[in-house]
Design a protein around this motif. Structure first.
Motif, PDB file in Angstrom:
ATOM      1  N   ARG A   6      17.568  32.989   6.903  1.00 49.91           N
ATOM      2  CA  ARG A   6      18.836  33.173   6.021  1.00 49.91           C
ATOM      3  C   ARG A   6      18.608  31.812   4.972  1.00 49.91           C
ATOM      4  O   ARG A   6      18.824  30.699   5.441  1.00 49.91           O
ATOM      5  N   ARG A   9      23.138  30.808   2.626  1.00 50.24           N
ATOM      6  CA  ARG A   9      24.035  31.541   1.554  1.00 50.24           C
ATOM      7  C   ARG A   9      24.620  30.947   0.621  1.00 50.24           C
ATOM      8  O   ARG A   9      25.096  29.945   0.691  1.00 50.24           O
ATOM      9  N   GLY A  52      21.866  34.064  -7.908  1.00 52.40           N
ATOM     10  CA  GLY A  52      21.932  35.091  -7.052  1.00 52.40           C
ATOM     11  C   GLY A  52      23.073  35.322  -6.149  1.00 52.40           C
ATOM     12  O   GLY A  52      23.074  35.526  -4.830  1.00 52.40           O
ATOM     13  N   TYR A  53      24.107  35.354  -6.773  1.00 50.07           N
ATOM     14  CA  TYR A  53      25.397  35.420  -5.943  1.00 50.07           C
ATOM     15  C   TYR A  53      25.685  36.756  -6.184  1.00 50.07           C
ATOM     16  O   TYR A  53      25.802  37.253  -7.320  1.00 50.07           O
ATOM     17  N   ALA A  54      25.667  37.555  -5.171  1.00 50.61           N
ATOM     18  CA  ALA A  54      25.839  39.211  -5.161  1.00 50.61           C
ATOM     19  C   ALA A  54      27.457  39.656  -5.236  1.00 50.61           C
ATOM     20  O   ALA A  54      27.619  40.812  -5.598  1.00 50.61           O
ATOM     21  N   GLY A  55      28.294  38.561  -4.951  1.00 53.75           N
ATOM     22  CA  GLY A  55      29.724  39.049  -4.830  1.00 53.75           C
ATOM     23  C   GLY A  55      30.274  38.224  -3.699  1.00 53.75           C
ATOM     24  O   GLY A  55      29.619  38.098  -2.663  1.00 53.75           O
ATOM     25  N   PRO A  56      31.615  38.574  -3.641  1.00 56.17           N
ATOM     26  CA  PRO A  56      32.192  37.880  -2.439  1.00 56.17           C
ATOM     27  C   PRO A  56      32.066  38.528  -1.149  1.00 56.17           C
ATOM     28  O   PRO A  56      31.662  39.660  -0.997  1.00 56.17           O
ATOM     29  N   PRO A  58      32.230  40.308   2.105  1.00 58.31           N
ATOM     30  CA  PRO A  58      33.157  41.253   2.632  1.00 58.31           C
ATOM     31  C   PRO A  58      33.996  41.148   3.642  1.00 58.31           C
ATOM     32  O   PRO A  58      35.338  41.335   3.734  1.00 58.31           O
ATOM     33  N   SER A  59      33.417  40.303   4.682  1.00 63.71           N
ATOM     34  CA  SER A  59      33.996  39.932   5.992  1.00 63.71           C
ATOM     35  C   SER A  59      35.165  39.093   5.564  1.00 63.71           C
ATOM     36  O   SER A  59      36.217  39.044   6.073  1.00 63.71           O
ATOM     37  N   ARG A  61      36.650  38.366   2.614  1.00 62.20           N
ATOM     38  CA  ARG A  61      37.649  38.945   1.877  1.00 62.20           C
ATOM     39  C   ARG A  61      38.507  39.858   3.030  1.00 62.20           C
ATOM     40  O   ARG A  61      39.930  39.666   2.752  1.00 62.20           O
TER      41      ARG A  61
ATOM     42  N   GLY B  66      28.806  35.571  11.161  1.00 61.17           N
ATOM     43  CA  GLY B  66      27.860  35.748  10.025  1.00 61.17           C
ATOM     44  C   GLY B  66      27.128  36.981  10.061  1.00 61.17           C
ATOM     45  O   GLY B  66      26.360  37.323   9.669  1.00 61.17           O
ATOM     46  N   THR B  68      28.041  41.583  10.876  1.00 57.31           N
ATOM     47  CA  THR B  68      29.129  42.508  11.082  1.00 57.31           C
ATOM     48  C   THR B  68      28.873  43.396  12.150  1.00 57.31           C
ATOM     49  O   THR B  68      29.641  44.273  12.699  1.00 57.31           O
ATOM     50  N   THR B 122      27.985  46.467  -2.543  1.00 57.50           N
ATOM     51  CA  THR B 122      28.264  45.084  -2.674  1.00 57.50           C
ATOM     52  C   THR B 122      29.522  44.631  -1.777  1.00 57.50           C
ATOM     53  O   THR B 122      29.720  43.715  -1.005  1.00 57.50           O
ATOM     54  N   ALA B 123      30.361  45.683  -1.660  1.00 54.21           N
ATOM     55  CA  ALA B 123      31.624  45.421  -0.962  1.00 54.21           C
ATOM     56  C   ALA B 123      31.450  46.007   0.731  1.00 54.21           C
ATOM     57  O   ALA B 123      32.404  45.688   1.436  1.00 54.21           O
ATOM     58  N   ALA B 124      30.459  46.649   0.919  1.00 50.66           N
ATOM     59  CA  ALA B 124      30.081  47.045   2.338  1.00 50.66           C
ATOM     60  C   ALA B 124      30.019  45.963   3.454  1.00 50.66           C
ATOM     61  O   ALA B 124      29.074  45.084   3.258  1.00 50.66           O
ATOM     62  N   ALA B 125      30.657  46.072   4.227  1.00 49.06           N
ATOM     63  CA  ALA B 125      30.629  44.928   5.203  1.00 49.06           C
ATOM     64  C   ALA B 125      29.484  45.589   6.617  1.00 49.06           C
ATOM     65  O   ALA B 125      29.844  45.976   7.521  1.00 49.06           O
ATOM     66  N   ALA B 146      20.297  42.906  -4.492  1.00 51.43           N
ATOM     67  CA  ALA B 146      21.232  41.771  -4.824  1.00 51.43           C
ATOM     68  C   ALA B 146      21.931  41.054  -3.566  1.00 51.43           C
ATOM     69  O   ALA B 146      22.217  39.838  -3.286  1.00 51.43           O
ATOM     70  N   THR B 147      22.371  41.895  -2.511  1.00 50.88           N
ATOM     71  CA  THR B 147      22.898  41.492  -1.322  1.00 50.88           C
ATOM     72  C   THR B 147      22.001  40.676  -0.507  1.00 50.88           C
ATOM     73  O   THR B 147      22.296  39.940   0.422  1.00 50.88           O
ATOM     74  N   LYS B 148      20.557  40.657  -0.622  1.00 53.17           N
ATOM     75  CA  LYS B 148      19.814  40.060  -0.113  1.00 53.17           C
ATOM     76  C   LYS B 148      19.737  40.603   1.350  1.00 53.17           C
ATOM     77  O   LYS B 148      19.079  39.620   2.372  1.00 53.17           O
ATOM     78  N   ARG B 149      20.288  41.647   1.803  1.00 54.87           N
ATOM     79  CA  ARG B 149      20.126  42.016   3.114  1.00 54.87           C
ATOM     80  C   ARG B 149      19.024  42.759   3.422  1.00 54.87           C
ATOM     81  O   ARG B 149      18.316  43.616   2.607  1.00 54.87           O
ATOM     82  N   ARG B 150      18.643  43.290   4.715  1.00 52.58           N
ATOM     83  CA  ARG B 150      17.465  43.735   5.135  1.00 52.58           C
ATOM     84  C   ARG B 150      17.781  45.434   4.537  1.00 52.58           C
ATOM     85  O   ARG B 150      18.847  45.934   4.833  1.00 52.58           O
TER      86      ARG B 150
END
Lengths: 349, 349
Positions: A6, A9, A52-56, A58-59, A61, B66, B68, B122-125, B146-150
């Motif tokens: 990580r 963030r 590289g900020y992808a958006g708010p 979700p949790s 929010r 951190g 979900t 991007t909005a998906a938790a 962009a979400t940098k998630r796996r």
DNA sequence: CTGTTAGCGCTTTCAT
DNA sequence: ATGAAAGCGCTAACAG
């Protein structure tokens, strides 16, 4: 050293700082673009891009807003089974459509029958629930009720705390049963499982009240109504219970059913899949349909049309959509889904 | 006055207060039961019950932790299509199984092809993503990156930032193509769509590179390899492109294909569904299989066994499970899924 | 149009 | 075994 990478963030305030604005301006850029001047907006987005900020998140929010914008769909048992059932899949497709339209997420909640079910449901980050009939175990219903969130259940009798969307299974079963049993002396029924045991067996005079699944119960009641109306006591009506909704399963149960009483001359099945199994058995045993054996299905799936099957038509897809819309807050339009009796060539005039 | 009835949410501190303990004790009761004495635990649960507290709020929990505990599955186009495709459904079932096992939620993310796609992703938790091949549009991939998630993608060539899980389509296509085209003079191919246009058409010498979908591309390449190896220039090989993966669609395209060149004596299809369509056409036109027309499928679905179809066996279900496990952090075990060539009776020895 | 303040509900330290 | 403090990342509500 591989999974915990990580990289600290990137948050909205990082973006705000870099763009030289307050956090709120950055927030508005995403959530309420109209409140921000185009110039500012662009500046913020540029800053976001550069770090590289992808958006708010979700949790975060969801927590702040008090809503997840996600709908939970509770599906029966082993998801396996749910996805193997074409009807369930259609239902899901209808739900998915509504969710996509409204920008809602869609979370699948499998019911396994174990204790985790309760936990899985309380832990689900969803605003409301749609429950597929066969998943409506007491545990599940209790868990959902405890969340105090809006819940819609597909089909079945009224349940405290839930909105029920679906057709009147009993009435429809009575209607099609009446057609199936026309000039029959030995009617029979091919049924869905009565409960989660999912065993197949054959019995006479099955008490609908013994069926734990509301759909099964309601339809059995309807068939019973039909039998009685033509003067045949329910106790004489054999019921073949199929463990799963497949033609293969139906074939073996139907064969057994006919072997147990060769005089059977009409079988009302709870799905087109099951009815198809009966038709195959009839073909193998050279029983003419409908002359020697009347057969009815349920669902009016493509199979039904191909096989000229008399059936009940209800669009599971539409019902899925209706359930989703209701769960998402639409005032219910109708008091239940529509259904039609579709008479084809597997029943006697 | 009907929807905003939020009765002032019950929180953990309400429970703690009522039980006469600190918030932490209450929290431990749910999240770390072992750290709380049984007596305290019972007291807290009792308090919770009495004021109707259903358990920790999922969003708050996710924010704090951190994570979900939810996996996102990105499915192709109109969910409709995804659920109508038996292969996709199997894949999903495999994923669902793994999620259920590990107590993970499963969120479905439909790709519609519109701009909302980016936003919806991007909005998906969710903690990580599994992408079904046909959903892997550039927009989607970018949004996920962009979400940098796996993220794990099923099938296809390596993509920066994604783990690819799946079989080697090209190699498998070459293997089955070689069998399909044995002693053939006019081989042909029945293909999946090349891109999101989803139109059906027939062409010769289709350049695999024109296929936007990696699966389609890789398989075309494999068939081309096979054709070349037996000395037939790819330019002479007709390709019938089917807009959807269904036998009905295949029937019409295959009929057209054979009409366009009656000399065609072998067709390699990209799925068993499509192959089934070819078999029907062959039956209608009294073309003996495999003598006059060799046919191959792909997937080894039940259809394939029933039709004695030579096919490629890969368990989409297993691959779904593998994708999910990988997305959830398992170190990948193999470098790709396994596949086998299953030779039955629709190809020439 | 932009900023300040407050706090959503929970759990991770780090005490005791 | 239990608790106090701090803050996850964000946005509603209100200024200016």
């Amino acid at each position: 050293m591989s999974s915990g990478v990580r990289p600290k963030r990137v948050t909205l305030s990082d973006v705000a700082e870099l763009a030289g604005v307050s956090v709120m301006t950055a927030s508005y850029t995403y959530g309420r673009p109209e409140r921000v001047s185009p110039a500012m907006r662009e500046r913020v987005l540029e800053a976001a891009r550069s770090i590289g900020y992808a958006g708010p998140d979700p949790s975060a929010r969801s927590l702040r807003r008090g809503s997840t914008l996600t709908l939970g769909v509770v599906l029966g048992e082993q998801l396996t089974y749910a996805f193997d059932d074409p009807q369930a899949v259609q239902f899901l497709a209808g739900i998915a459509e509504v969710c996509a339209e409204r920008g809602f997420g869609l979370t699948i909640l499998p019911v396994t029958g174990t204790d985790d079910d309760r936990e899985r449901i309380t832990a689900a980050a969803v605003d409301s629930f749609v429950v597929w009939t066969t998943a409506a175990t007491p545990t599940v219903l209790a868990a959902i009720r405890a969340t105090k969130r809006r819940a819609v259940i597909h089909s079945g009798p009224p349940i405290e705390g839930f909105t029920v969307v679906g057709i009147d299974d009993r009435a429809a079963a009575k209607a099609i049963g009446t057609v199936a049993f026309t000039s029959s002396r030995r009617p029979a029924v091919l049924s869905f499982p009565l409960d989660h045991n999912r065993s197949s067996f054959i019995a006479s005079g099955v008490d609908p009240a013994d069926a734990a699944f509301p759909v099964t119960r309601d339809r059995l009641e309807g068939y019973r109504d039909a039998a009685r109306e033509i003067g045949i006591p329910w106790e004489q009506v054999r019921v073949g219970v199929c463990s799963v909704n497949s033609a293969t399963e139906a074939e073996s149960v139907a064969a057994e059913l006919l072997a147990s009483d060769p005089a059977i001359d009409a079988i009302a099945a709870m799905s087109d899949q099951l009815a198809l199994g009966i038709l195959r058995v009839a073909a193998n045993h050279e029983r003419a349909v409908p002359a020697d054996l009347a057969v009815t299905g349920w669902d009016d799936s493509p199979i039904a049309a191909e096989s000229k099957l008399t059936t009940i038509s209800q669009s599971l897809r539409d019902q899925g959509a209706l359930c989703a819309a209701t769960a998402l807050g639409d005032e219910r339009e109708s008091d239940g889904g529509e259904w039609q009796l579709v008479v084809r060539e597997t029943t006697r005039a």
